[in-house]
Design an enzyme around this catalytic site. Sequence first.
Site, mmCIF file in Angstrom:
data_model
loop_
_atom_site.group_PDB
_atom_site.id
_atom_site.type_symbol
_atom_site.label_atom_id
_atom_site.label_comp_id
_atom_site.label_asym_id
_atom_site.label_seq_id
_atom_site.Cartn_x
_atom_site.Cartn_y
_atom_site.Cartn_z
ATOM 1 C CB ALA A 67 -2.308 -64.609 49.401
ATOM 2 N N GLY A 110 -5.878 -64.110 53.099
ATOM 3 C CA GLY A 110 -6.684 -64.792 52.094
ATOM 4 C C GLY A 110 -7.409 -66.005 52.658
ATOM 5 C CD GLU A 113 -9.064 -61.219 51.899
ATOM 6 O OE1 GLU A 113 -8.035 -61.823 51.531
ATOM 7 O OE2 GLU A 113 -9.265 -60.023 51.630
ATOM 8 C CD GLU A 133 -4.667 -59.543 54.437
ATOM 9 O OE1 GLU A 133 -4.961 -59.197 55.605
ATOM 10 O OE2 GLU A 133 -5.391 -60.276 53.751
HETATM 11 C C1 HXC Z 1 3.782 -68.343 52.449
HETATM 12 C C2 HXC Z 1 3.701 -69.165 54.585
HETATM 13 C C3 HXC Z 1 2.581 -68.361 54.880
HETATM 14 C C4 HXC Z 1 2.060 -67.535 53.826
HETATM 15 C C5 HXC Z 1 3.074 -69.479 56.645
HETATM 16 N N1 HXC Z 1 3.965 -69.840 55.705
HETATM 17 N N2 HXC Z 1 2.221 -68.575 56.174
HETATM 18 N N3 HXC Z 1 4.287 -69.154 53.387
HETATM 19 N N4 HXC Z 1 2.695 -67.569 52.640
HETATM 20 N N5 HXC Z 1 0.987 -66.776 53.994
HETATM 21 C C6 HXC Z 1 5.077 -70.784 55.844
HETATM 22 C C7 HXC Z 1 6.220 -70.192 56.646
HETATM 23 O O1 HXC Z 1 7.041 -69.389 55.836
HETATM 24 C C8 HXC Z 1 6.927 -71.436 57.116
HETATM 25 O O2 HXC Z 1 7.695 -71.958 56.043
HETATM 26 C C9 HXC Z 1 5.774 -72.420 57.336
HETATM 27 O O3 HXC Z 1 4.668 -71.920 56.584
HETATM 28 C C10 HXC Z 1 5.344 -72.474 58.804
HETATM 29 O O4 HXC Z 1 5.095 -71.159 59.272
HETATM 30 P P1 HXC Z 1 5.784 -70.546 60.581
HETATM 31 O O5 HXC Z 1 5.755 -69.080 60.429
HETATM 32 O O6 HXC Z 1 7.117 -71.188 60.825
HETATM 33 O O7 HXC Z 1 4.771 -71.027 61.711
HETATM 34 P P2 HXC Z 1 4.399 -70.281 63.080
HETATM 35 O O8 HXC Z 1 5.612 -69.750 63.744
HETATM 36 O O9 HXC Z 1 3.524 -71.245 63.821
HETATM 37 O O10 HXC Z 1 3.519 -69.008 62.640
HETATM 38 C C11 HXC Z 1 2.295 -69.220 62.013
HETATM 39 C C12 HXC Z 1 1.771 -67.882 61.427
HETATM 40 C C13 HXC Z 1 2.841 -67.258 60.508
HETATM 41 C C14 HXC Z 1 1.416 -66.899 62.553
HETATM 42 C C15 HXC Z 1 0.494 -68.201 60.654
HETATM 43 O O11 HXC Z 1 3.289 -68.252 59.583
HETATM 44 C C16 HXC Z 1 2.376 -66.092 59.726
HETATM 45 O O12 HXC Z 1 2.282 -64.978 60.244
HETATM 46 N N6 HXC Z 1 2.091 -66.314 58.434
HETATM 47 C C17 HXC Z 1 1.677 -65.245 57.533
HETATM 48 C C18 HXC Z 1 0.274 -64.795 57.778
HETATM 49 C C19 HXC Z 1 -0.125 -63.675 56.858
HETATM 50 O O13 HXC Z 1 0.477 -62.611 56.860
HETATM 51 N N7 HXC Z 1 -1.121 -63.897 56.030
HETATM 52 C C20 HXC Z 1 -1.606 -62.908 55.055
HETATM 53 C C21 HXC Z 1 -0.875 -63.074 53.759
HETATM 54 S S1 HXC Z 1 -1.290 -61.823 52.603
HETATM 55 P P3 HXC Z 1 9.240 -72.404 56.248
HETATM 56 O O14 HXC Z 1 9.679 -72.746 54.873
HETATM 57 O O15 HXC Z 1 9.926 -71.249 56.881
HETATM 58 O O16 HXC Z 1 9.124 -73.586 57.168
HETATM 59 C C22 HXC Z 1 -2.800 -62.262 52.028
HETATM 60 C C23 HXC Z 1 -3.388 -61.336 51.009
HETATM 61 C C24 HXC Z 1 -4.617 -61.880 50.402
HETATM 62 O O17 HXC Z 1 -3.349 -63.226 52.406
HETATM 63 C C25 HXC Z 1 -4.984 -61.131 49.166
HETATM 64 C C26 HXC Z 1 -5.750 -61.868 48.153
HETATM 65 C C27 HXC Z 1 -5.575 -63.267 47.895
#
Ligand code: HXC
Length: 259
Positions: A67, A110, A113, A133
């Site tokens: 998400a 997400g 999921e 998360e």
């Molecule tokens: C918003 C995101 C994002 C996310 C990545 N980006 N994941 N933006 N929401 N979930 C954005 C980053 O901010 C960044 O933007 C660009 O995408 C590239 O990501 P990087 O982090 O620079 O890439 P990398 O170093 O290769 O790392 C990849 C990654 C990391 C390991 C996937 O991005 C990461 O940990 N992302 C979050 C994963 C996460 O926590 N997901 C769960 C979310 S909560 P900029 O602008 O900086 O270039 C969830 C709850 C669901 O899903 C509930 C119901 C729907």
Amino acid sequence: MNPELIIVTPEHRPHIALIQINRPKELNALNLQVMGEIRDALKELDANENVRVIVLTGNERAFAAGADIKQMAGKDAVDMLLIDQFSTWDQIRKTKKPIIAAVSGFALGGGCELCMTCDMIVASETAQFGQPEIKIGVMPGAGGTQRLPRAIGKAKAMELVLTGKFMSATDAYNAGLVNRVVPPDSYLEEALRLAAEIAQQSPIAVQLAKESVLKAFEMPLQEALSFERKNFYMLFATQDQKEGMAAFVEKRKPEFKGR
Ligand code: HXC
């Protein structure tokens, strides 16, 4: 329908529609707009008689990295409740036609999921699955704590959910989360090939069979067996049943019409 963050091709192959999530710069993070567009596309494709199977994909780097954290960061519990994003997920789950997720790269939070909400997963060797998360102070909210243990068992699911670590495509395959793992250049093709195999079958039988399999996760056994039996009987009201069985007896290939 005029989506901006997904690309929909209703006849990508005969009877097979393709939906591609298209927010590459954000690793296909699933903001409310993306999810709304996926929901609307699935509803339209479900109603399109030419479509029998739907493939949902992202790009090589990410199926979806979760998400959209930036969209959620400032929200409080009441905001989240009022946004009611999960009604969108509920509608996605109601899709009658089979959905195959073609996953390369990140399928996190997400994103993981969403691919578990699909009916099957074809993964690239580069795919990484996870529910990270916990690392941002929350927990899965779109089925991760329920579908993951059903798919891979309590022990492995608990570890992924409580540590936030990722699972490789091979480990996901060995654990039963994904149907197959293929080289990075062929994951979409392999998903389309699997879709084509299903698209050859009677679409009504496919839909009722999908509905019945899903009941295995929702109903006690006796009720689910009774549900299955009714769907089985119902198929004897279709032309496709007559055609399928006649074709077997006549030693020819059936031609299913979805009637
Ligand atoms: C918003 C995101 C994002 C996310 C990545 N980006 N994941 N933006 N929401 N979930 C954005 C980053 O901010 C960044 O933007 C660009 O995408 C590239 O990501 P990087 O982090 O620079 O890439 P990398 O170093 O290769 O790392 C990849 C990654 C990391 C390991 C996937 O991005 C990461 O940990 N992302 C979050 C994963 C996460 O926590 N997901 C769960 C979310 S909560 P900029 O602008 O900086 O270039 C969830 C709850 C669901 O899903 C509930 C119901 C729907």
